[in-house]
Structure formats: C-alpha cells, structure tokens
Design a protein around this motif. Sequence first.
Motif, short mmCIF file in Angstrom:
data_model
loop_
_atom_site.label_atom_id
_atom_site.label_comp_id
_atom_site.label_asym_id
_atom_site.label_seq_id
_atom_site.Cartn_x
_atom_site.Cartn_y
_atom_site.Cartn_z
N UNK A 34 0.84 -1.20 0.00
CA UNK A 34 0.00 0.00 0.00
C UNK A 34 0.88 1.26 0.00
N UNK A 35 1.90 1.27 0.86
CA UNK A 35 2.83 2.40 0.93
C UNK A 35 3.54 2.57 -0.42
N UNK A 36 4.01 1.47 -1.01
CA UNK A 36 4.70 1.54 -2.30
C UNK A 36 3.79 2.11 -3.38
N UNK A 37 2.53 1.68 -3.41
CA UNK A 37 1.58 2.20 -4.40
C UNK A 37 1.37 3.71 -4.21
N UNK A 38 1.29 4.14 -2.96
CA UNK A 38 1.14 5.57 -2.68
C UNK A 38 2.38 6.34 -3.12
N UNK A 39 3.55 5.82 -2.84
CA UNK A 39 4.79 6.48 -3.25
C UNK A 39 4.87 6.64 -4.77
N UNK A 40 4.41 5.62 -5.49
CA UNK A 40 4.49 5.63 -6.96
C UNK A 40 3.31 6.36 -7.60
N UNK A 93 5.96 13.78 -1.80
CA UNK A 93 6.85 12.92 -1.02
C UNK A 93 6.07 12.19 0.06
N UNK A 94 5.98 10.90 -0.09
CA UNK A 94 5.21 10.03 0.81
C UNK A 94 6.21 9.14 1.53
N UNK A 95 6.25 9.20 2.86
CA UNK A 95 7.29 8.48 3.60
C UNK A 95 6.70 7.67 4.75
N UNK A 96 7.13 6.44 4.84
CA UNK A 96 6.75 5.58 5.95
C UNK A 96 7.50 6.05 7.20
N UNK A 97 6.76 6.29 8.28
CA UNK A 97 7.36 6.72 9.54
C UNK A 97 7.42 5.56 10.54
N UNK A 98 6.29 4.88 10.72
CA UNK A 98 6.22 3.76 11.67
C UNK A 98 5.23 2.74 11.13
N UNK A 99 5.51 1.48 11.39
CA UNK A 99 4.57 0.41 11.04
C UNK A 99 4.71 -0.66 12.11
N UNK A 122 -3.73 10.80 -4.41
CA UNK A 122 -2.56 9.94 -4.60
C UNK A 122 -1.46 10.62 -5.41
N UNK A 123 -1.81 11.34 -6.46
CA UNK A 123 -0.76 12.00 -7.23
C UNK A 123 -0.13 13.14 -6.43
N UNK A 124 -0.96 13.84 -5.65
CA UNK A 124 -0.43 14.91 -4.79
C UNK A 124 0.50 14.33 -3.72
N UNK A 125 0.10 13.21 -3.14
CA UNK A 125 0.93 12.57 -2.12
C UNK A 125 2.25 12.12 -2.71
N UNK A 183 4.18 10.15 6.53
CA UNK A 183 4.22 11.60 6.38
C UNK A 183 4.15 11.96 4.90
N UNK A 184 3.61 13.13 4.66
CA UNK A 184 3.53 13.68 3.31
C UNK A 184 4.30 14.99 3.35
N UNK A 185 5.13 15.20 2.35
CA UNK A 185 5.96 16.41 2.24
C UNK A 185 6.89 16.58 3.44
N UNK A 186 7.24 15.47 4.06
CA UNK A 186 8.19 15.49 5.15
C UNK A 186 7.66 16.02 6.47
#
Length: 121
Positions: A13-19, A66-72, A59-62, A84-87
């Motif tokens: 899911x995170x990878x799809x959001x990043x892409x 910049x879409x980053x995994x912080x904790x899982x 999704x394109x805006x995210x 996080x989005x945009x850091x």
Amino acid sequence: MSDFDQMGIVVDWVDACRKGDLTTLLDLYADDAELECICSGSRRHRGRSEIEGYWSPRISAFSSAGFRLEEIHPASDGVDLEYSVAGALRIRASFRFCPEGKIRSMLCEPARQTAQIGRAC
C-alpha cells in the motif's frame, strides 16, 4: 491467525502511494471495503468506486509531495501505520483485513505533527 502477510500488504500500500499507482492501490482493498477519514471531519467511503473517488485527487499529490513511511507495527487485529507527506504532515492509518488477504477497512486520522500542520488525507 491469518495465512497472508498483513504487514506485506501495508508495505505494498505504501509503495503504491509512493508511486502514485491508483490501480495497484485500489486492488489492495476488498470490493466492499470501507475507508473512514477523520482528518477534516469524519467521512466514510464504501466500495471500490467511493474509495477510488477518495484516492484519485490525493494519490498524485501525495506521491509528488513525497510520501514516507514513519512507523509500522502489527496491531491485535491488523496493522497500524504512520506516514508523512511532504516530510511534515503526519497521518496515522489503521488497517484491518478480510480472510482473502485484502484490506477490509482503513481508518486515517491526523497524527502528531512535526514542522508543519496541515490536512491532506
């Protein structure tokens, strides 16, 4: 205990959001899934069409911001994630799954914010 990798699904899911890959993202949800977003007032989206309507403008805006995994981490009945989005904009998401290995429900809400505060989920 499920016979599928819940953490792996959330990483996908995170990878799809990043892409910015909306099709892959939607394929991770069950056909009758529910997404509840309480980032800017509570709103529920049910089924693929409504979830697509939720994610299409985001999704394109995210992905471009910049879409980053912080904790899982695993939860008693699913997986909890913070990204996080945009850091700076931090969002907490809780995922629950159906027996077929698809996302049955997702709840997103604002998390503790860092440098900037905003609402994008």
